[in-house]
Design an enzyme around this catalytic site. Structure first.
Site, PDB file in Angstrom:
ATOM      1  N   HIS A   1       0.961  -1.456   0.177  1.00 40.46           N
ATOM      2  CA  HIS A   1      -0.040  -0.003   0.131  1.00 40.46           C
ATOM      3  C   HIS A   1       0.697   1.355   0.204  1.00 40.46           C
ATOM      4  O   HIS A   1       1.734   1.382   0.197  1.00 40.46           O
ATOM      5  CB  HIS A   1      -0.822  -0.040   0.921  1.00 40.46           C
ATOM      6  CG  HIS A   1      -0.333  -0.047   2.655  1.00 40.46           C
ATOM      7  ND1 HIS A   1      -0.077   1.144   3.037  1.00 40.46           N
ATOM      8  CD2 HIS A   1      -0.148  -0.615   3.378  1.00 40.46           C
ATOM      9  CE1 HIS A   1       0.290   1.322   4.296  1.00 40.46           C
ATOM     10  NE2 HIS A   1       0.279  -0.740   4.445  1.00 40.46           N
TER      11      HIS A   1
ATOM     12  N   GLU B   1      -5.097   1.583   2.517  1.00 43.98           N
ATOM     13  CA  GLU B   1      -5.094  -0.008   3.559  1.00 43.98           C
ATOM     14  C   GLU B   1      -4.983   1.189   5.095  1.00 43.98           C
ATOM     15  O   GLU B   1      -5.944   0.428   5.727  1.00 43.98           O
ATOM     16  CB  GLU B   1      -3.360  -0.502   3.516  1.00 43.98           C
ATOM     17  CG  GLU B   1      -3.387  -1.547   3.841  1.00 43.98           C
ATOM     18  CD  GLU B   1      -2.516  -1.738   5.292  1.00 43.98           C
ATOM     19  OE1 GLU B   1      -3.080  -2.926   5.715  1.00 43.98           O
ATOM     20  OE2 GLU B   1      -2.575  -1.073   6.448  1.00 43.98           O
TER      21      GLU B   1
END
Lengths: 461, 461
Positions: free
Chosen positions: A278, A324
């Site tokens: 992420h 995320e």
């Protein structure tokens, strides 16, 4: 005789394939270790861009630079996937004190992500220390109402993998604040999720109830947590109070992007192997291990393939997921689009446990016989690199939704050594200087090795 | 039927033994991770004692404190083994310059251990860069005479274990200076033995010829080595010169000590399992990973046994060897005394590769069938701790001499993860802050596990 010859030829060809796989893995590692780019790319992401929480200017800069980086590598496709993300901001730095009569002892705290602010004047209240959600329930509203709940269950040091300690302590941070709110608490303080005894509060997301009641929640450093706990035990009069003030707020959702790079498969362009981490990070530092290392390893896998001239049979994607940390919107969007576009996904590999020395991979929801055959076939190939633990376990947060939309996908988590991760996780210490070049590169090579093997032999164990 | 019953009973008892071993290992790890003392002991050694090169006041202080520490644990025997050691001192900090016409570019250098000083005014000379001892030989006296030889072969990044890169580059530092002296060189500069590109020169011992000619030799940081090499390639006139000055000297041998602690065996008091590291360290830092972690793990093994109430069958010794860095006199003395005292040694384990996450052990000079049986019997016991690589390889410098005097001993090297070691090895960066508590403790537990298994089952594979 014919049969024997056939078996012999078969044996030879198996040996030939294995020798070829073994040579190819050596090539991948050599390229990563001799010409690796992920360390310098990570330096740029950390030092020239820095913090990049969803919705922030840093996140937008990171998206633009990441696309540029992928473009510069000449992948077959590079594009953005638009996604709306929560936009939480910390505001002015938090303040916290233990109030012991006339003494105010300042302590290191930081608002949990998605938490609400305190009133402008802060919150002052008596503190009730609990070790678990169960203990909270047993105390109930009579005891909790009007108080600040202090969740103080430490990491269990006996877990060998620190992720398991995080997993078993983490309910305090995520579920603690709404649970305490239910009983009328006015605020929540959570012991930082680390075994390390230091003075950095570790942030991280907490549950936000869009419909319900939300009370301000902060993490407190382990040193300060120990101090507070010791002082509470004295039970002298007047009782210890706690004061904290935080200025965070949740703004309207913001537009952001996943960044995707692809090498298109020569044989099966619509079959995919995804590697991702992420791009967003907490705001307190540079998101070096969480998860700058993961995104830089993901793009490095594709760069390595191009550098050594490997043309994959299937399409290989590097995906930099957005959000995320506080919403998982990027992962969800990726899964939605994959289904919409009728993509077939063979496997998705997530690297989001830090850029430490590789140990292996965990395979989500696979059978015992799958694992057995997998180990029989591939373990020895990773053994020279000491990265051969192919075990059952989770894939990861960002790739999780893909299993919902494309059930045939195999989810795989990259597993580096876990010992140092929670010393720096979600703290101001998550900086480039705490990443080791070789550990990062070995990780990229290990992931490239697995992608290569899946591309060549599929995952039909 | 009787036979089947017997086999059945045998199988049960084997399973029983394995279950007991497995439980005992879990106990050892729990004690190390929950009540571990090695991290705090290491803090004292690094922060309150610090550098402790053989013959120094720091070394003497370390000997006294180590004995006190072992006494405090109530081992059955604690004693010193007197040994005469080389006493080399660095003197005033070194100076080095690249001289480019009228420009003097200061560079980070440090005298190699056991090197002689330069003349008071320093040495200025033309530089000849070589990549190997072979290249030096091919150039010969005509080219070398009167020059400073610059050994500049870098680490090969393709080795997965960095110790192998160190091993293949290390001849430049150890053998380079006397080889260059033979051809009439006036000094030697050696590229620091690390893959890291930084500005710390890495010291380390070089060969000192008591009878022959010795020329001054220094390590140069990798950044400065790259600069010097680039400037030499320009070959403009006047040619680049190098200046350096160092003030080191070799004083008369000094009296020092190995420190030994022992838990005496209940069944075989004269059979020994030795666990050791070295107490001396280079003078530039705190000798944290080299080898404070090793000595503190060694004594921790005995502390853990006492803490959980394990009474070994054989005598278990923790040995803090003196003078590993520049003479190996402590290891040699230990071997001499073991033979003199007619001790039987089952195994000796050395921990001197840093206090990083455990990977396993290397067994020196054992047969293929030994390794195979060893792995069959014990590998699975270390698997839950991801420390199960039981491979062929070296034991270590300090235990090496024991094999000469007591040939039946099995020499074993403790193998932690190797990626970060040579970033800090022999530099000012080898400090307590670069040691991770859990990595250190897991190492101590892993070594305790192996000692326990050897004590219970011997090494008769």
């Amino acid at each position: 005789m014919k049969k024997i010859l056939l078996l012999f030829t078969l044996a030879l060809s198996i040996t030939g394939v294995q020798a070829q796989d073994s040579l190819m893995l050596r090539k991948l590692y050599d390229e990563a270790l001799v010409n690796g780019k992920c360390y310098e790319n990570l330096r740029y992401l950390c030092k020239s861009i820095g913090p990049r929480l969803s919705g922030s200017a840093g996140a937008q800069k990171a998206v633009e630079w990441s696309k540029m980086l992928m473009d510069s590598y000449g992948f077959d496709k590079v594009y953005l996937q638009e996604v709306m993300v929560p936009h939480w901001v910390r505001g002015k730095k938090e303040e916290g004190y233990i109030i012991d009569g006339n003494n105010k002892i300042p302590v290191a705290i930081t608002a949990l992500g998605m938490s609400v602010a305190t009133p402008k004047e802060g919150i002052t209240a008596n503190v009730i220390e609990v070790k678990s959600l169960k203990e909270l329930d047993s105390l109930g509203e009579d005891v909790i109402k009007g108080k600040i709940v202090f969740f103080n269950r430490p990491f269990d040091p006996r877990f060998i993998e620190t992720g398991q300690a995080y997993g078993t302590a983490g309910d305090q941070r995520f579920m603690g604040p709404p649970a305490a709110a239910k009983y009328g608490a006015v605020g929540v303080i959570v012991r930082s999720l680390t075994e390390s005894i230091d003075n950095y509060p570790h942030t991280g997301t907490t549950a936000y109830d869009a419909a319900g009641k939300n009370i301000p929640a902060a993490a407190i450093s382990t040193i300060a947590a120990n101090t507070l706990s010791s002082m509470l035990k004295l039970r002298k009069l007047p009782l210890i109070k706690f004061y904290f003030k935080q200025n965070c707020q949740l703004l309207p959702d913001a537009k952001s992007y996943n960044v995707v790079g692809e090498i298109t498969g020569t044989q099966n362009p619509n079959k995919f192997i995804t590697v991702g981490g992420h791009l967003d990070s907490w705001d307190l530092a540079e998101g070096a291990h969480d998860d700058g290392t993961g995104v830089m390893q993901s793009v490095e896998v594709l760069r390595i393939f191009k550098a050594i001239g490997y043309r994959p049979k299937n399409s290989i994607r590097a995906v930099f997921f957005m959000n995320e940390e506080n919403g998982h919107k990027g992962g969800t969007k990726y899964a939605e689009l994959a289904a919409q576009n009728k993509e077939e996904h063979i496997a998705a590999i997530e690297t989001d446990e830090g850029g430490f020395t590789p140990r292996g991979f965990s395979f989500q929801g696979v059978s015992g016989s799958f694992l057995k055959e997998l180990n029989k076939s591939w373990k020895h190939l990773f053994e020279p690199y000491e990265a051969d633990r192919l075990v059952a376990g989770g894939g990861g947060t960002d790739i999780g939704p893909l299993k919902e939309t494309i059930p045939s996908v195999v989810l795989i988590g990259y597993r580096p050594d876990s010992q140092r991760y929670f010393d720096i996780h979600h703290t101001p210490n998550d900086v480039f200087e705490n990443v080791n070049k070789r550990e990062l590169e070995l990780g990229a090579a290990t992931i490239a090795g697995l992608v290569y093997l899946i591309d060549q032999h599929n995952l039909s164990f």
